[in-house]
Enzyme design. Sequence first.
Site, PDB file in Angstrom:
ATOM      1  N   LEU A 101      17.692  49.760  36.840  1.00  0.00           N
ATOM      2  CA  LEU A 101      16.755  48.852  36.169  1.00  0.00           C
ATOM      3  C   LEU A 101      17.313  47.444  35.965  1.00  0.00           C
ATOM      4  O   LEU A 101      18.518  47.251  35.823  1.00  0.00           O
ATOM      5  CB  LEU A 101      16.342  49.436  34.813  1.00  0.00           C
ATOM      6  CG  LEU A 101      15.699  50.825  34.865  1.00  0.00           C
ATOM      7  CD1 LEU A 101      15.267  51.258  33.468  1.00  0.00           C
ATOM      8  CD2 LEU A 101      14.505  50.861  35.813  1.00  0.00           C
TER       9      LEU A 101
ATOM     10  N   ALA B  90      15.740  43.196  34.603  1.00  0.00           N
ATOM     11  CA  ALA B  90      14.803  42.557  33.670  1.00  0.00           C
ATOM     12  C   ALA B  90      13.343  42.653  34.131  1.00  0.00           C
ATOM     13  O   ALA B  90      12.433  42.623  33.299  1.00  0.00           O
ATOM     14  CB  ALA B  90      15.201  41.105  33.460  1.00  0.00           C
TER      15      ALA B  90
ATOM     16  N   HIS C 297      11.899  45.293  35.571  1.00  0.00           N
ATOM     17  CA  HIS C 297      11.399  46.583  35.085  1.00  0.00           C
ATOM     18  C   HIS C 297      11.146  46.530  33.577  1.00  0.00           C
ATOM     19  O   HIS C 297      10.144  47.041  33.083  1.00  0.00           O
ATOM     20  CB  HIS C 297      12.436  47.675  35.342  1.00  0.00           C
ATOM     21  CG  HIS C 297      12.716  47.952  36.789  1.00  0.00           C
ATOM     22  ND1 HIS C 297      13.937  47.738  37.356  1.00  0.00           N
ATOM     23  CD2 HIS C 297      11.920  48.434  37.777  1.00  0.00           C
ATOM     24  CE1 HIS C 297      13.908  48.082  38.630  1.00  0.00           C
ATOM     25  NE2 HIS C 297      12.695  48.500  38.920  1.00  0.00           N
TER      26      HIS C 297
ATOM     27  N   ASP D   5       5.968  43.717  44.370  1.00  0.00           N
ATOM     28  CA  ASP D   5       5.529  44.627  45.435  1.00  0.00           C
ATOM     29  C   ASP D   5       4.018  44.441  45.608  1.00  0.00           C
ATOM     30  O   ASP D   5       3.222  45.306  45.248  1.00  0.00           O
ATOM     31  CB  ASP D   5       5.883  46.066  45.074  1.00  0.00           C
ATOM     32  CG  ASP D   5       7.380  46.240  44.934  1.00  0.00           C
ATOM     33  OD1 ASP D   5       8.053  46.439  45.953  1.00  0.00           O
ATOM     34  OD2 ASP D   5       7.903  46.136  43.797  1.00  0.00           O
TER      35      ASP D   5
ATOM     36  N   GLN E 114       2.005  46.993  47.593  1.00  0.00           N
ATOM     37  CA  GLN E 114       1.954  48.253  46.836  1.00  0.00           C
ATOM     38  C   GLN E 114       0.840  48.198  45.784  1.00  0.00           C
ATOM     39  O   GLN E 114       0.059  49.133  45.631  1.00  0.00           O
ATOM     40  CB  GLN E 114       3.303  48.472  46.167  1.00  0.00           C
ATOM     41  CG  GLN E 114       3.364  49.588  45.164  1.00  0.00           C
ATOM     42  CD  GLN E 114       4.798  49.845  44.712  1.00  0.00           C
ATOM     43  OE1 GLN E 114       5.581  50.411  45.452  1.00  0.00           O
ATOM     44  NE2 GLN E 114       5.145  49.440  43.522  1.00  0.00           N
TER      45      GLN E 114
ATOM     46  N   SER F   4      15.760  42.681  41.995  1.00  0.00           N
ATOM     47  CA  SER F   4      15.535  43.921  42.730  1.00  0.00           C
ATOM     48  C   SER F   4      16.740  44.826  42.521  1.00  0.00           C
ATOM     49  O   SER F   4      17.876  44.335  42.444  1.00  0.00           O
ATOM     50  CB  SER F   4      15.352  43.634  44.218  1.00  0.00           C
ATOM     51  OG  SER F   4      15.507  44.820  44.968  1.00  0.00           O
TER      52      SER F   4
END
Length: 282
Positions: free
Chosen positions: A30, A32, A34, A149, A152, A184
């Site tokens: 994880l 920042a 997330h 993403d 996605q 990422s």
Amino acid sequence: MLIFKKVADLRQWHTSQTTPIGFAPTMGALHAGHLELVRMAKRDGCLAVASIFVNPTQFNDPRDLEKYPRTTEKDTALLLSAECDVLFIPPVEEVYPPGKELTIELDFKQLDKVMEGEFRPGHFKGMATVVNRLLDIVRPKRLYMGQKDFQQLSIVRDMIRQLKLSVELVMCPTMREPDGLAMSSRNMRLTPEMRAVAPMIHQTLQWARIELGKNRPAAKIQTEALQKLSASGLRPEYFEIVDGETLLNVQHSSDSEFIVACTAAFAGEVRLIDNLVLKTGH
Ligand code: AMP
């Protein structure tokens, strides 16, 4: 923060909740970006549930799956610091019980065929399958996902529509390092040399926004963007300027009110993706 490993335990907890649940699915390692999903869920008045599950069905390259960073202890501490309410961290057999067929067979038209779909066959089928499965387990009111993403998100939005799921998809803006590199989990695998050139991805996206604003043909911008990325030492797979709804290429700025540039490039062994909205009507 409660930590559940089993579906049955999470479901049991769920039965006694009255506050709406905001869900942020992740694959761990994880950062920042997330945590921002968790914080957004909290700001919206939800109980925040985060999941950590490195989904084997969305990795087209087994080496990529093997090398995917796993930092559970640190992740748990970070989620605590973001005041996450629940962490769901299941083993593979909880998400995919043996003998249970969960694969999603939906027609996403061009959405899952272009860009990432072209370079990562099967990726989106695996992603849609796990998101649908996790939604069924967690039953959130809101689903928090990152703009990082972009493709996605488009596919999850379409899946929610096709399956008539009663969940609201919330998009979180891309969190970046001070030099522009999109955060990422894969960044930690960059060599110092590649970490130094990786911000070129964001710089090239910004350059493309300026060039499209000058009404230059999108195809020319794409070609030059690929050259710029290669010249900096990256190995780009694609740089596409697309309509933000259909993900189909645009020719000129006037073709759409919502235009996004999406790119994927290898920085050494590490495959990075990023995107930038080049034009928006709102
Ligand atoms: P991942 O763990 O990479 O599968 O990502 C889990 C969620 O976090 C996805 O919804 C991502 O789009 C989101 N995410 C990843 N990186 C970022 C970022 N830099 N900023 C915002 N959201 C992100």
